[in-house]
Write a protein that holds these residues in place. Sequence first.
Motif, PDB file in Angstrom:
ATOM      1  N   ILE A   1      40.351  37.770  46.122  1.00  0.00           N
ATOM      2  CA  ILE A   1      40.339  37.627  47.454  1.00  0.00           C
ATOM      3  C   ILE A   1      38.959  36.828  47.614  1.00  0.00           C
ATOM      4  O   ILE A   1      39.018  35.985  48.357  1.00  0.00           O
ATOM      5  N   ILE A   2      38.060  37.390  46.992  1.00  0.00           N
ATOM      6  CA  ILE A   2      36.623  36.859  47.328  1.00  0.00           C
ATOM      7  C   ILE A   2      36.280  35.312  46.914  1.00  0.00           C
ATOM      8  O   ILE A   2      35.804  34.423  47.852  1.00  0.00           O
ATOM      9  N   HIS A   3      37.143  35.036  45.972  1.00  0.00           N
ATOM     10  CA  HIS A   3      37.291  33.529  45.366  1.00  0.00           C
ATOM     11  C   HIS A   3      38.069  32.722  46.138  1.00  0.00           C
ATOM     12  O   HIS A   3      38.006  31.360  45.742  1.00  0.00           O
ATOM     13  N   SER A   4      39.095  33.085  47.074  1.00  0.00           N
ATOM     14  CA  SER A   4      39.967  32.237  47.888  1.00  0.00           C
ATOM     15  C   SER A   4      39.401  31.215  48.759  1.00  0.00           C
ATOM     16  O   SER A   4      38.489  31.736  49.559  1.00  0.00           O
ATOM     17  N   ILE A   5      40.043  30.356  48.848  1.00  0.00           N
ATOM     18  CA  ILE A   5      39.523  29.428  50.112  1.00  0.00           C
ATOM     19  C   ILE A   5      39.763  30.148  51.465  1.00  0.00           C
ATOM     20  O   ILE A   5      38.964  29.863  52.143  1.00  0.00           O
ATOM     21  N   ALA A   6      40.868  30.943  51.542  1.00  0.00           N
ATOM     22  CA  ALA A   6      41.039  31.530  52.936  1.00  0.00           C
ATOM     23  C   ALA A   6      40.199  32.397  53.152  1.00  0.00           C
ATOM     24  O   ALA A   6      39.792  32.435  54.394  1.00  0.00           O
ATOM     25  N   PHE A   7      39.420  32.996  52.460  1.00  0.00           N
ATOM     26  CA  PHE A   7      38.302  33.891  52.586  1.00  0.00           C
ATOM     27  C   PHE A   7      37.155  33.142  53.158  1.00  0.00           C
ATOM     28  O   PHE A   7      36.305  33.573  53.864  1.00  0.00           O
TER      29      PHE A   7
ATOM     30  N   LEU B   1      48.139  34.950  51.073  1.00  0.00           N
ATOM     31  CA  LEU B   1      47.718  35.491  49.845  1.00  0.00           C
ATOM     32  C   LEU B   1      49.007  35.316  48.995  1.00  0.00           C
ATOM     33  O   LEU B   1      48.644  35.117  47.605  1.00  0.00           O
ATOM     34  N   ALA B   2      50.199  35.475  49.464  1.00  0.00           N
ATOM     35  CA  ALA B   2      51.396  35.417  48.459  1.00  0.00           C
ATOM     36  C   ALA B   2      52.181  34.214  48.245  1.00  0.00           C
ATOM     37  O   ALA B   2      52.648  33.985  47.268  1.00  0.00           O
ATOM     38  N   ARG B   3      51.818  33.264  49.317  1.00  0.00           N
ATOM     39  CA  ARG B   3      52.369  31.990  49.107  1.00  0.00           C
ATOM     40  C   ARG B   3      51.429  30.791  49.154  1.00  0.00           C
ATOM     41  O   ARG B   3      51.829  29.881  48.674  1.00  0.00           O
ATOM     42  N   LEU B   4      50.646  30.808  50.056  1.00  0.00           N
ATOM     43  CA  LEU B   4      50.181  29.531  50.506  1.00  0.00           C
ATOM     44  C   LEU B   4      48.916  29.077  49.713  1.00  0.00           C
ATOM     45  O   LEU B   4      48.547  28.074  49.500  1.00  0.00           O
ATOM     46  N   GLU B   5      48.070  30.268  49.339  1.00  0.00           N
ATOM     47  CA  GLU B   5      46.837  29.848  48.618  1.00  0.00           C
ATOM     48  C   GLU B   5      47.403  30.073  47.255  1.00  0.00           C
ATOM     49  O   GLU B   5      47.975  30.895  46.481  1.00  0.00           O
ATOM     50  N   CYS B   6      47.404  28.850  46.342  1.00  0.00           N
ATOM     51  CA  CYS B   6      48.057  28.531  45.226  1.00  0.00           C
ATOM     52  C   CYS B   6      47.026  27.810  44.223  1.00  0.00           C
ATOM     53  O   CYS B   6      47.051  26.608  43.860  1.00  0.00           O
ATOM     54  N   PRO B   7      46.074  28.791  43.563  1.00  0.00           N
ATOM     55  CA  PRO B   7      45.097  28.270  42.434  1.00  0.00           C
ATOM     56  C   PRO B   7      45.605  28.342  41.050  1.00  0.00           C
ATOM     57  O   PRO B   7      44.986  27.794  40.044  1.00  0.00           O
TER      58      PRO B   7
ATOM     59  N   ASP C   1      53.053  30.395  42.837  1.00  0.00           N
ATOM     60  CA  ASP C   1      52.394  30.348  44.328  1.00  0.00           C
ATOM     61  C   ASP C   1      51.608  31.604  44.648  1.00  0.00           C
ATOM     62  O   ASP C   1      52.142  32.726  44.035  1.00  0.00           O
ATOM     63  N   GLY C   2      50.661  31.606  45.318  1.00  0.00           N
ATOM     64  CA  GLY C   2      49.877  33.067  45.798  1.00  0.00           C
ATOM     65  C   GLY C   2      48.965  33.343  44.811  1.00  0.00           C
ATOM     66  O   GLY C   2      48.643  32.436  43.745  1.00  0.00           O
ATOM     67  N   ILE C   3      48.104  34.478  45.172  1.00  0.00           N
ATOM     68  CA  ILE C   3      47.024  34.744  44.109  1.00  0.00           C
ATOM     69  C   ILE C   3      47.360  35.933  43.351  1.00  0.00           C
ATOM     70  O   ILE C   3      46.703  36.521  42.649  1.00  0.00           O
ATOM     71  N   ASN C   4      48.669  36.473  43.482  1.00  0.00           N
ATOM     72  CA  ASN C   4      49.430  37.368  42.681  1.00  0.00           C
ATOM     73  C   ASN C   4      48.677  38.739  42.702  1.00  0.00           C
ATOM     74  O   ASN C   4      48.319  39.188  41.710  1.00  0.00           O
ATOM     75  N   LEU C   5      48.641  39.154  43.905  1.00  0.00           N
ATOM     76  CA  LEU C   5      47.770  40.568  44.087  1.00  0.00           C
ATOM     77  C   LEU C   5      48.654  41.636  43.645  1.00  0.00           C
ATOM     78  O   LEU C   5      50.000  41.523  43.248  1.00  0.00           O
ATOM     79  N   THR C   6      48.165  42.702  43.233  1.00  0.00           N
ATOM     80  CA  THR C   6      48.777  43.926  42.936  1.00  0.00           C
ATOM     81  C   THR C   6      49.651  44.759  44.060  1.00  0.00           C
ATOM     82  O   THR C   6      49.366  44.285  45.183  1.00  0.00           O
ATOM     83  N   TRP C   7      50.717  45.101  43.644  1.00  0.00           N
ATOM     84  CA  TRP C   7      51.927  45.968  44.784  1.00  0.00           C
ATOM     85  C   TRP C   7      50.829  46.786  45.860  1.00  0.00           C
ATOM     86  O   TRP C   7      51.152  46.625  46.811  1.00  0.00           O
ATOM     87  N   GLU C   8      49.786  47.483  45.245  1.00  0.00           N
ATOM     88  CA  GLU C   8      49.178  48.374  46.158  1.00  0.00           C
ATOM     89  C   GLU C   8      48.243  47.774  47.132  1.00  0.00           C
ATOM     90  O   GLU C   8      48.185  48.106  48.085  1.00  0.00           O
ATOM     91  N   THR C   9      47.742  46.422  46.667  1.00  0.00           N
ATOM     92  CA  THR C   9      46.884  45.721  47.460  1.00  0.00           C
ATOM     93  C   THR C   9      47.916  44.917  48.613  1.00  0.00           C
ATOM     94  O   THR C   9      47.658  45.206  49.882  1.00  0.00           O
ATOM     95  N   LEU C  10      48.942  44.467  48.342  1.00  0.00           N
ATOM     96  CA  LEU C  10      49.975  43.905  48.984  1.00  0.00           C
ATOM     97  C   LEU C  10      50.454  44.962  50.201  1.00  0.00           C
ATOM     98  O   LEU C  10      50.377  44.627  51.309  1.00  0.00           O
TER      99      LEU C  10
END
Length: 390
Positions: A39-45, A133-139, A144-153
């Motif tokens: 999250i911290i390293h994402s462009i969206a953040f 976070l799950a589709r648009l941010e694509c590093p 696609d997405g940054i593939n966060l854990t179920w608990e964070t989503l």
Amino acid sequence: MSIAHCASDPGRSRGRLHGEPGRVVRGPRDAFQRDRDRIIHSIAFRRLRHKTQVFVAPDLDHYRVRLTHSIEVAQIGRGIARALGLNEDLTEALCLAHDIGHPPFGHAGEDALKAAMAAHGGFDHNGHTLRTLARLECPYPLFDGINLTWETLEGLAKHNGPVARPGWALAQIDGDFPLDLASHASLEAQIAAVADDIAYDNHDIDDGLRAGLLALDQLMEQPFVAANFRAVEARFPGAPHDRLLRELVRDQIGVMVNDVIATTAANVAAAGVANVDDVRAAGRTLGEFSADLAASERDLKRFMYANLYHHPEQIAAAGAAHHVIARLFAAYAADPRLMGADWAARVPGGAEATVRHIGDYIAGMTDRFAIDRYAEIFGRAEVPAALAHV
């Protein structure tokens, strides 16, 4: 006060939507620590540093923006989680990410997007947080997405409680990776939600006073604020007025944090929950203010809406922002090439998908990027006066 038996355990995470075989893991980080770092390293953040918190396109460096607000929420949430023995990393990840889906100009921008997209499902900033976070941010190369854990989503989807009628964006994410939307979320998510309230209740007072839109005399009409200010004056007689006001904000945060810690621990004991799954099945929010403080907090919110958020200067700026977003949306709908080659090349087929694609583009804008694109299309002289300083 420890309720560590209800903490989320990264070692028992429900995992990620996409497998990541062969990835190099940097250091001994667990699943929730990796989520926070992603999250911290994402462009969206990073874009949050130029998005409205209270003041639309603020032109002074001392006002809060979405980025500084999110960092302050994380600091408060992490402290509560630590005191209760909950997972600090998951709490911090949720706090840092909770506003990522906000469009430019805050609620004014959101209202404009809702109206523009109404025929195709509308717009909701919380659903857009999940979509971003799950589709648009694509590093990553393979998904696609940054593939966060179920608990964070799950925590981002349900931090304000179960979701009975998810909007289209959240429904799509839930369809790919079911988040049990009918249940409550983890205590970490519940704490992230109340930390958000604590941060903006108090820091918006600070910014409102700094801007001259709030006066101490007005604030003293609120019994909760008045009692805390009298305590500050008694501790620091003769101290400069501006320092007393900053101490007031700190004290109120402390009072609220301590109340949440005590109330949450008592609620967990009374509910007899033994683990995080019991928290989800409890049928009520456990991480919250006490009844008395919740009533005071609601009164404070009503005061802030009447005197700050709906102040005539704020209303004028919000109206200008709504106008800018509405005209940008109409311009892109008429000629998608105006979005630039990259976004124009990816316009999908069909009216609904195209409208949502334009919504994604606008929602990702910062305040000043939106104003610059507006000036580029309509001319700098057409930028509303309330936004022309940017």
